[in-house]
Each structure stands twice: as C-alpha cells, then as structure tokens.
Design a protein around this motif. Structure first.
Motif, mmCIF file in Angstrom:
data_model
loop_
_atom_site.group_PDB
_atom_site.id
_atom_site.type_symbol
_atom_site.label_atom_id
_atom_site.label_comp_id
_atom_site.label_asym_id
_atom_site.label_seq_id
_atom_site.Cartn_x
_atom_site.Cartn_y
_atom_site.Cartn_z
ATOM 1 N N LYS A 52 97.412 59.684 2.224
ATOM 2 C CA LYS A 52 96.563 58.752 1.474
ATOM 3 C C LYS A 52 95.914 59.552 0.355
ATOM 4 O O LYS A 52 95.192 60.521 0.618
ATOM 5 C CB LYS A 52 95.513 58.114 2.388
ATOM 6 N N LEU A 78 97.483 54.335 2.190
ATOM 7 C CA LEU A 78 98.050 55.022 3.345
ATOM 8 C C LEU A 78 99.545 54.745 3.454
ATOM 9 O O LEU A 78 99.997 53.600 3.380
ATOM 10 C CB LEU A 78 97.333 54.555 4.618
ATOM 11 N N ALA A 103 94.513 62.901 4.471
ATOM 12 C CA ALA A 103 94.045 61.643 3.886
ATOM 13 C C ALA A 103 92.754 61.902 3.135
ATOM 14 O O ALA A 103 91.843 62.556 3.661
ATOM 15 C CB ALA A 103 93.821 60.583 4.971
ATOM 16 N N TRP A 105 89.821 60.924 2.683
ATOM 17 C CA TRP A 105 88.690 60.165 3.215
ATOM 18 C C TRP A 105 87.481 61.084 3.335
ATOM 19 O O TRP A 105 87.619 62.286 3.560
ATOM 20 C CB TRP A 105 89.003 59.624 4.614
ATOM 21 N N VAL A 108 86.524 59.759 9.023
ATOM 22 C CA VAL A 108 87.397 58.839 9.732
ATOM 23 C C VAL A 108 86.580 57.627 10.174
ATOM 24 O O VAL A 108 85.463 57.768 10.680
ATOM 25 C CB VAL A 108 88.030 59.526 10.956
ATOM 26 N N PHE A 114 93.012 54.167 10.919
ATOM 27 C CA PHE A 114 92.972 55.259 11.893
ATOM 28 C C PHE A 114 93.987 55.019 13.009
ATOM 29 O O PHE A 114 94.663 55.952 13.461
ATOM 30 C CB PHE A 114 91.561 55.411 12.460
ATOM 31 N N VAL A 117 97.249 56.145 11.755
ATOM 32 C CA VAL A 117 97.372 57.605 11.763
ATOM 33 C C VAL A 117 97.657 58.101 13.177
ATOM 34 O O VAL A 117 98.491 59.002 13.371
ATOM 35 C CB VAL A 117 96.097 58.261 11.197
ATOM 36 N N CYS A 133 96.191 67.392 11.249
ATOM 37 C CA CYS A 133 95.612 66.392 10.353
ATOM 38 C C CYS A 133 94.399 66.970 9.651
ATOM 39 O O CYS A 133 93.710 67.849 10.190
ATOM 40 C CB CYS A 133 95.177 65.135 11.109
ATOM 41 N N THR A 134 94.132 66.489 8.464
ATOM 42 C CA THR A 134 92.868 66.732 7.779
ATOM 43 C C THR A 134 92.441 65.408 7.169
ATOM 44 O O THR A 134 93.038 64.928 6.208
ATOM 45 C CB THR A 134 92.974 67.878 6.742
ATOM 46 N N LEU A 135 91.424 64.793 7.773
ATOM 47 C CA LEU A 135 91.041 63.416 7.473
ATOM 48 C C LEU A 135 89.571 63.280 7.119
ATOM 49 O O LEU A 135 89.067 62.169 6.992
ATOM 50 C CB LEU A 135 91.344 62.518 8.687
ATOM 51 N N TYR A 154 93.600 70.584 13.794
ATOM 52 C CA TYR A 154 92.844 69.810 12.802
ATOM 53 C C TYR A 154 92.288 70.782 11.782
ATOM 54 O O TYR A 154 91.679 71.802 12.128
ATOM 55 C CB TYR A 154 91.694 69.040 13.454
#
Length: 326
Positions: A52, A78, A103, A105, A108, A114, A117, A133-135, A154
């Motif tokens: 995203k 997304l 993403a 963001w 989250v 979510f 994801v 992930c890195t959100l 993460y």
C-alpha cells in the motif's frame, strides 16, 4: 577482537570508543567478530514490497510517501492478495528467503484491510518464506494476530536517536516506536529494528541510536542500516549524500556490539559502488534488500539481476529459507 557473549549493558563511552577507532582497525575488528558468529560467505537476500503506497498522514521528513509533501509518488490502494503471493513466489525463486510487506500506514487499524494483510501473511508463509511486515504502530492484540497468521518478523525502525528524533518526526513519539517494538517482542515475533543516517544528525546521535538498540532487553534479530534515500519534495530531499565510510562505521560498530544480529545493508545502495558495498560486507553486513523492479518501496534500488552478479563477483551466497547463518 572476540565477542564470546552477547552483552546488553554497553555504555555510551564504550560504543563511542568502538565507533571512533581508526577505520581500518574498526573494519578488521568487526570482520573478526563477524567470522566468529556468522559464515562470512553467506548473506540473507530479502525482498521488500510496498503493498500500500503513499498517502501516509505522518510527517517523517525523509519519506516520499507522506501525504503532505509534493513528491510525485502515486498513491496506490492495498494490493490484491493473489498479486502479492505471485510476487513472493518469484522472489523465492530468485533467491530471497525473507519477504517483507510494507504499508504506508501510521498505525494498524482493526478493519478489513488488516484482515486482508493477515491473509497475505498466511499465504506467503505457506511458500516457506520468512514473512515480515512493516505496517506502522501495533497494539499487543494486533501483534498477536500477526503471529497467529504466521508472521516471522516485524520491522519498525527507530530512525534516529531519541535526542534527534523530534527534528525528523513530530506526528509520533520515540516512546511510540519503542512500545511497538515491545509489543512485537511480547508476541514472539522476530524484531527487525534499525535506523537511518544522513538526516542531519551528528555522530553522537548515531552512537546514541546504536546504544538504544544494543541495550534493549533482547537485541533485534535484524538491524537495518539505511543511508538517507533522498526524495525531492521532502524536507530532506536536498541533503548531501552521506559519506560511505560513515555507513561502514555504523555497520562495523553494530556488528561488534550486536554480534548475533543480521546487519542489513538497506536503503542507499543505489548510490554506492560495488566496491563500497564490499567494504560494508567486510565490516559485518550480511543481509540486503532486493526487488524485481529495482525499487526499495518508492526509491531506486539494485534489482535481483544486479545483486546476483555482485554476489557472484564477491563470492557471496544467499541463505536459503530456514538456514542459520552461523
């Protein structure tokens, strides 16, 4: 120089003394520690995909995805799960053992995106890849959901030192960042946490950030060291390129004080020659980001083909999924 135990009681003075050693001695010492804890011929190849893009409400002064800056980066919703899984499959076939989904963001939110994801995490994990992930910011409950879905790691960088942080970001606090790292750790997820140099910070600020990382209750399993990727339209878009020797010093010091960690040579590689990157590997870097389209999120990055060529010339081999680099 041997580092037989993992210390979490480093003092600022000790870290400063390491960082400021004569450069050739520092590289030698870091290479010695690296060979004690890792196979120097193996590096982890990671693929980072922006699932995203853009439209972020934060004001991070380095980031082209912040909505308030005019950077020419197109906002993208997304991605579809099937498209993400297809890219992950190609990344695995190209030699990546970790696949990171990013993403843009601030945090989250417990919503349909979510949930999507979480489905992506499960599908990519089924390919045998380490899923990262890195959100943005996470709660403990959200971290637990990601763990249950199959998340391996993460990423949540500190960016800079606590002392310099407010010069770069005002829309969240340093404590916010540390809290997210804590939530990730409590969920049993591997922590990927590092920072950026070239933001206008001092050497002292860089050493302060390293001190924060090296005195955490548990060291991050992965420590990305980023050089500022300058994006026109951001407040830092016109800064000068950071001296590569400062990257080498950061990597070498991180290797010595966090010997078991994967030290990732991350953003900024596009402006580094192969010779400069080789010094970073000599100093203890044993992981890189690559991508099939030659981008690291929204900034230029060497592509998979270029990296395969470099690794072959330097005698480096990619770790495979599940392989321990020791």
């Amino acid at each position: 120089m041997l580092t037989e135990t993992i210390r979490k009681d480093w003092t600022p003075d000790e870290i400063g003394a390491i960082y400021n050693r004569p450069l050739m001695q520092l590289i030698y010492d870091a290479a010695t520690v690296h060979r004690q804890w890792h196979d120097p011929e193996r590096i982890q190849v990671c693929t980072l995909l922006s699932i995203k893009t853009g439209g972020c409400p934060e004001d991070c002064a380095y980031c082209g995805q912040a909505a308030r800056y005019q950077t020419g980066i197109n906002v993208k919703a997304l991605m579809r799960k099937d498209d993400v899984v297809a890219i992950a499959r190609r990344a695995r076939e190209g030699g990546s053992s970790r696949f990171c989904m990013a993403a843009a963001w601030r945090e989250v939110k417990d919503n349909r995106d979510f949930d999507r994801v979480l489905d992506m995490v499960t599908e990519v994990a089924a390919l045998g890849l380490e899923v990262c992930c890195t959100l943005g910011m996470l709660t403990e409950t959200q971290a637990a959901k990601l763990k249950a879905a199959g998340l391996y790691a993460y990423n949540h960088n500190l960016d800079s030192s606590a002392e310099y942080y407010e010069q770069i970001i005002s829309t969240r606090t340093y404590t916010d960042r540390l809290n997210t790292v804590d939530h990730v750790r409590k969920a049993g997820i591997s922590v990927c946490c590092g920072g950026i140099i070239g933001l206008g910070e001092t050497r002292e600020n860089r050493m302060q950030m390293l001190h924060t990382l090296a005195t955490m209750p548990e060291h991050p399993e992965s420590v990305p060291v980023n050089a500022l990727a300058r994006v026109q339209g951001t407040p830092l878009g016109d800064r000068s390129k950071i001296d590569t020797w400062e990257m080498v010093r950061m990597i070498a010091t991180a290797r010595i004080i966090m010997p078991a960690a994967m030290i990732r040579l991350s953003a900024g590689r596009m402006e580094m020659s192969e010779y400069e990157q080789a010094f970073c590997f000599m100093a203890g870097a044993n992981s890189i980001f690559t991508n099939e389209n030659g981008e690291l999120l929204v900034t230029p990055n060497p592509g998979m083909g270029e990296d395969r060529g470099m690794m072959e010339r330097l005698g480096l081999k990619a770790l495979v999924s599940g392989e321990v680099n020791a």
